[in-house]
Design an enzyme around this catalytic site. Structure first.
Site, short mmCIF file in Angstrom:
data_model
loop_
_atom_site.label_atom_id
_atom_site.label_comp_id
_atom_site.label_asym_id
_atom_site.label_seq_id
_atom_site.Cartn_x
_atom_site.Cartn_y
_atom_site.Cartn_z
N SER A 118 0.85 -1.18 0.00
CA SER A 118 0.00 0.00 0.00
C SER A 118 0.90 1.24 0.00
O SER A 118 1.75 1.38 -0.87
CB SER A 118 -0.96 -0.05 1.19
OG SER A 118 -1.96 0.96 1.10
N GLU A 216 -1.40 -2.56 -8.40
CA GLU A 216 -2.66 -2.83 -7.72
C GLU A 216 -3.12 -1.54 -7.07
O GLU A 216 -2.36 -0.59 -6.94
CB GLU A 216 -2.49 -3.93 -6.66
CG GLU A 216 -1.45 -3.65 -5.58
CD GLU A 216 -1.95 -2.78 -4.43
OE1 GLU A 216 -3.17 -2.79 -4.17
OE2 GLU A 216 -1.13 -2.09 -3.81
N HIS A 286 -4.78 -5.25 -1.88
CA HIS A 286 -5.66 -5.10 -0.71
C HIS A 286 -6.78 -6.13 -0.78
O HIS A 286 -7.93 -5.82 -1.08
CB HIS A 286 -6.25 -3.70 -0.68
CG HIS A 286 -5.24 -2.61 -0.54
ND1 HIS A 286 -4.33 -2.29 -1.54
CD2 HIS A 286 -4.99 -1.75 0.47
CE1 HIS A 286 -3.58 -1.28 -1.14
NE2 HIS A 286 -3.95 -0.94 0.08
#
Length: 322
Positions: A118, A216, A286
């Site tokens: 992230s 992502e 995630h």
């Protein structure tokens, strides 16, 4: 792209530093599970002095303390030889604010694994760009139950941290699909799409030449993904890659949004004219069941038949004994 610098493998009894370079801890039960897991693996986890701090921001949101203390925790973890690994408690927001404060040079003499994903994408990219360090993009210490990868994939992360001889397997249940056929080999680079875009124009902008790019994101609508992929096209990050791998693009109430027609349409349209293999739907990001990927280690993308399952495999171990 710098020559790869492989961290030393972790061994039972090793002390690992737990840092919070982004948002503050929000799930103490998840942290406790993470601490127990690390101890089962034989490591000695140590929370750095400011890992549980919390600081509200006038613009909204929270950080795990001021920039100075979060950077100090990271610098101590990089520089202190007693710590054999640097494991991020969680992602969130705030890592890019720290990069200009950090000195990555201690990692050149004492390479140690850095783990997170992230917002931690920025830290992994900067460490790799500055030193060549192979870092691990994957679930952090305080991973919530909703995103827990499961025992098989925790074991895959442990393999990456400890096995200096064999590549870690990348098991999957849902077969990723080919968007553009071909085969590519090269080091893995990338991570969270928003953070990859945030580094464009900085000295830590990722270098995709001769590399396989993986991307992502979470809670980004298809039109925003389109905008960010367009930016990556226009600055050369997409067009220089040898292959492109799309992980999950999780939206609220749609945990596998990368399978939605609107999202697939964006991924296809932004990559269909590139002369490299492209595949989507890999378990990266995630989501539950997420892989840990070694940024900077060599991999192979097999995407030989349009519309057929694709495969990503690691070609080398992510650490090296010395």
């Amino acid at each position: 792209m710098p020559a790869p610098l492989y961290p030393r493998p972790l061994a039972p009894g090793d002390r690992v530093a737990l840092v919070s370079p982004a948002s503050p801890l929000g799930d103490r039960a998840a942290l406790q599970r993470g601490l127990e897991r690390l101890r089962r693996w034989g490591f000695e986890p140590e929370l750095m002095p400011h890992a549980l701090d919390r600081l509200g921001q006038p613009t909204g949101g929270e950080l795990a303390g001021p920039d100075a203390t979060r950077a100090d925790d990271l610098q101590r973890a990089f520089s202190d030889a007693r710590y054999r690994g640097v494991l991020c408690v969680r992602g969130g927001y705030g890592v890019t604010r720290l990069l200009e404060r950090l000195d990555f040079t201690p990692l050149r003499d004492d390479p140690k694994p850095i783990v997170g994903y992230s917002d931690i994408t920025a830290l992994l990219a900067a460490a790799h760009k500055e030193t060549g360090l192979v870092c691990l993009h994957g679930p952090g210490v305080a991973t919530p139950t909703s995103h827990d990868p499961g025992e098989t994939l925790w074991a895959q992360q442990l393999h990456l941290l400890t096995d200096a001889t064999t590549p870690a397997p990348l098991p999957t249940t849902l077969p990723p699909h080919v968007l553009r056929a071909g085969v590519a080999e090269g080091p893995l680079v990338g991570g969270n799409l928003t953070l990859v875009c945030a580094l464009v124009g900085t000295r830590w902008q990722i270098d995709t030449r001769d590399a396989i790019l993986f991307l992502e994101d979470v809670n980004e609508a298809p039109y925003r993904v389109d905008r960010m992929l367009t930016q990556l096209r226009q600055c050369g990050i997409l067009t220089s890659a040898k292959g492109i791998v799309f992980g999950d693009f999780h939206l609220k109430d749609m945990p596998l949004a990368s399978e939605a027609p609107e999202m697939v349409s964006v991924l296809v349209e932004r990559t269909q004219d590139l002369q490299v293999p492209v595949a989507h739907g890999f378990p990266i990001g995630h989501r539950p069941g997420a892989w840990t990927l070694p940024v900077g280690a060599r991999a192979r993308l097999d995407a030989q038949d349009l519309g057929a399952p694709a495969r990503l495999s690691l070609l080398e171990a992510a650490c090296r004994a010395r």
